[in-house]
Scaffold this motif. Structure first.
Motif, mmCIF file in Angstrom:
data_model
loop_
_atom_site.group_PDB
_atom_site.id
_atom_site.type_symbol
_atom_site.label_atom_id
_atom_site.label_comp_id
_atom_site.label_asym_id
_atom_site.label_seq_id
_atom_site.Cartn_x
_atom_site.Cartn_y
_atom_site.Cartn_z
ATOM 1 N N ALA A 135 -1.749 8.946 2.719
ATOM 2 C CA ALA A 135 -1.395 10.223 2.075
ATOM 3 C C ALA A 135 0.015 10.649 2.454
ATOM 4 O O ALA A 135 0.774 11.164 1.620
ATOM 5 N N LEU A 145 2.949 11.319 10.846
ATOM 6 C CA LEU A 145 3.266 9.920 10.545
ATOM 7 C C LEU A 145 4.416 9.428 11.434
ATOM 8 O O LEU A 145 4.341 8.347 12.032
ATOM 9 N N PHE A 174 2.499 8.640 3.309
ATOM 10 C CA PHE A 174 3.453 7.778 2.601
ATOM 11 C C PHE A 174 3.563 8.195 1.130
ATOM 12 O O PHE A 174 4.649 8.143 0.540
ATOM 13 N N THR A 175 2.432 8.601 0.547
ATOM 14 C CA THR A 175 2.465 9.076 -0.840
ATOM 15 C C THR A 175 3.340 10.322 -0.938
ATOM 16 O O THR A 175 4.163 10.459 -1.849
ATOM 17 N N THR A 176 3.184 11.222 0.021
ATOM 18 C CA THR A 176 4.014 12.436 0.056
ATOM 19 C C THR A 176 5.485 12.070 0.209
ATOM 20 O O THR A 176 6.357 12.621 -0.470
ATOM 21 N N GLY A 199 0.794 -1.224 0.000
ATOM 22 C CA GLY A 199 0.000 0.000 0.000
ATOM 23 C C GLY A 199 0.826 1.274 0.000
ATOM 24 O O GLY A 199 0.270 2.378 0.018
ATOM 25 N N ILE A 200 2.144 1.172 -0.016
ATOM 26 C CA ILE A 200 2.958 2.394 -0.025
ATOM 27 C C ILE A 200 3.571 2.572 -1.416
ATOM 28 O O ILE A 200 3.589 1.629 -2.212
ATOM 29 N N PRO A 201 4.070 3.767 -1.731
ATOM 30 C CA PRO A 201 4.612 4.006 -3.079
ATOM 31 C C PRO A 201 5.697 3.000 -3.466
ATOM 32 O O PRO A 201 6.456 2.521 -2.614
ATOM 33 N N MET A 240 1.971 16.633 7.866
ATOM 34 C CA MET A 240 1.503 15.276 7.602
ATOM 35 C C MET A 240 2.620 14.257 7.896
ATOM 36 O O MET A 240 2.396 13.217 8.519
ATOM 37 N N LEU A 241 3.819 14.591 7.451
ATOM 38 C CA LEU A 241 4.952 13.689 7.674
ATOM 39 C C LEU A 241 5.316 13.612 9.157
ATOM 40 O O LEU A 241 5.632 12.543 9.683
ATOM 41 N N LEU A 292 9.484 3.312 -2.287
ATOM 42 C CA LEU A 292 9.692 3.003 -0.870
ATOM 43 C C LEU A 292 9.551 1.505 -0.632
ATOM 44 O O LEU A 292 10.334 0.890 0.103
ATOM 45 N N GLU A 309 2.420 19.531 4.082
ATOM 46 C CA GLU A 309 3.171 18.289 3.845
ATOM 47 C C GLU A 309 4.036 17.938 5.047
ATOM 48 O O GLU A 309 4.109 16.778 5.460
#
Lengths: 141, 248
Positions: B19, A106, B21-23, A13-15, A102-103, A18, A99
């Motif tokens: 979102a 996480l 992880f996408t970033t 589910g991650i890019p 958000m990081l 990564l 951004e």
């Protein structure tokens, strides 16, 4: 399914970039696992190896997340009060921007999760041999 | 240890922060490009240099992303301690070490004597070789033997003194460095161990993101670069608590 396979399903589910780094890392750790277990003084069993590779994957995901966030955040901090953004090509990364928030969230949640499961030290700072010792319930060096 | 519970918690984390992880995936390349620059600046900061961002544009540090473009059109860092002043640039063009040709190489991160980077915006611009102190090459690759050979080749062409067992500059500086998010593969580890025996003064830093995490945990930890400077104190440790409350 073992824990390692479960982990690979989770990181699906991650890019892609990564995911490839995390899975490639786990593969390389598997290659080196005889040495790592020898260093830890622990016999390898299929079940223990599966648990070990799962935690190695979690550890890699945590390292990538934390280090990339820190590098971006640090690059903004190093600007001091003279500027508040990094301009990279056409994109702009703002200190305190959405951004970065958000990081940061996480990383915070990831750290909390590790702490809740008693994994902070061994995942965030221990060696791979320490991970083996931890799984055996033996004191981490 | 209930690892099934950990598995479920990781699954929840990934699902809830998709979102982010996408970033992270989108910013990954930038983090690497900026990362080598930040590591170099942090190295100097942690051995007592003051650091300052220079040539900011529209309230932003403009990162030079490729070999193209004049250095003076982008931002850089200046580091200083007493009378010592150096500039740290991304994608810095520099003349090779030999007089037999006029070759220009572009290093991912270059440390140069302050004022030595030409400010002109015409023709081929490059730092004179003597004014380049050290440099960093950053890769998003597993470190395999041919990558090491390529890196040593770069050092040979640009700063061969570091392969002759003697540093070209003072102890505050770091040896030319190869940093990578990848790990050492195959016989790479043995090759790197051999560098010391051969008197090669270079840094090879695999999985440098792990070293970054160590630095994040400890504001006073040294950079991953050798030589380890034993003098000086971080000039601005207060920077560590400026931005947020993430418990590293």
């Amino acid at each position: 399914m073992g824990l390692r396979e479960d982990f690979e399903a989770i990181v699906a589910g991650i890019p892609y970039s990564l995911r490839e780094e995390v899975i490639g890392y786990v593969d390389s750790v598997e290659e080196s696992s005889p040495e790592i277990f020898r260093e830890a003084g622990v016999d390898r069993s299929p079940e223990l190896l599966d648990q070990f590779l799962f935690l190695a994957g979690v550890r890699r995901l945590h390292t990538l997340t934390t280090s990339y966030y820190w590098l971006l955040d640090r690059s903004l901090q190093l600007l001091g009060s003279d500027a508040s953004a990094i301009s990279v090509g056409r994109s702009r990364l703002e200190r305190g921007g959405g951004e970065m928030k958000m990081l940061r969230d996480l990383v915070r949640k990831f750290n909390e999760m590790l702490a809740n499961h008693g994994l902070s030290d061994v995942v965030a700072q221990g060696s791979l041999a320490d991970v083996v010792l931890f799984l055996q319930g033996r004191p981490v060096r | 240890m209930n690892l099934e519970a950990v598995r479920d918690a990781v699954a929840d984390l990934v699902a809830q922060h998709k979102a982010a992880f996408t970033t992270l995936g989108r910013r990954e390349t930038q983090a690497l490009e900026i990362g080598a620059l930040v590591l170099a600046v942090e190295h100097y900061r942690r051995v007592g240099f003051e650091t300052r961002a220079v040539n900011l544009q529209q309230d932003a540090f403009k990162v030079k992303l490729s070999a193209k473009g004049y250095p003076s059109n982008f931002s850089w860092y200046e580091v200083s301690r007493g009378t010592q002043r150096y500039e740290i640039h991304a994608n810095l063009p520099v003349r090779g070490a030999t007089n037999h040709d006029k070759g220009v190489y572009v290093v991912d991160v270059g440390v140069a004597v302050a004022g030595a980077v030409p400010a002109v915006k015409k023709g081929r611009v490059a730092v004179a070789n003597d004014n380049l102190v050290s440099f960093v090459e950053a890769k998003k690759l597993v470190i395999y033997p041919m990558l090491l050979a390529q890196f040593v080749g770069i050092v040979h062409e640009i700063k061969p003194k570091y392969l002759g067992g003697r540093a070209a500059v003072g102890r505050a500086h770091f040896y030319p460095a190869l940093v990578s998010v990848g790990y050492l593969r195959g016989t790479s580890e043995d090759i790197v161990k051999g560098y010391k025996r051969r008197g090669y003064l270079v840094n090879v830093v695999p999985t440098f993101d792990e070293r970054v995490v160590s630095m994040a945990h400890d504001p006073l930890a040294p950079s991953p670069f050798r030589p380890r400077a034993r003098h000086g104190r971080p000039a601005r440790p207060k920077l560590e608590v400026v931005s947020d409350d993430v418990p590293f």
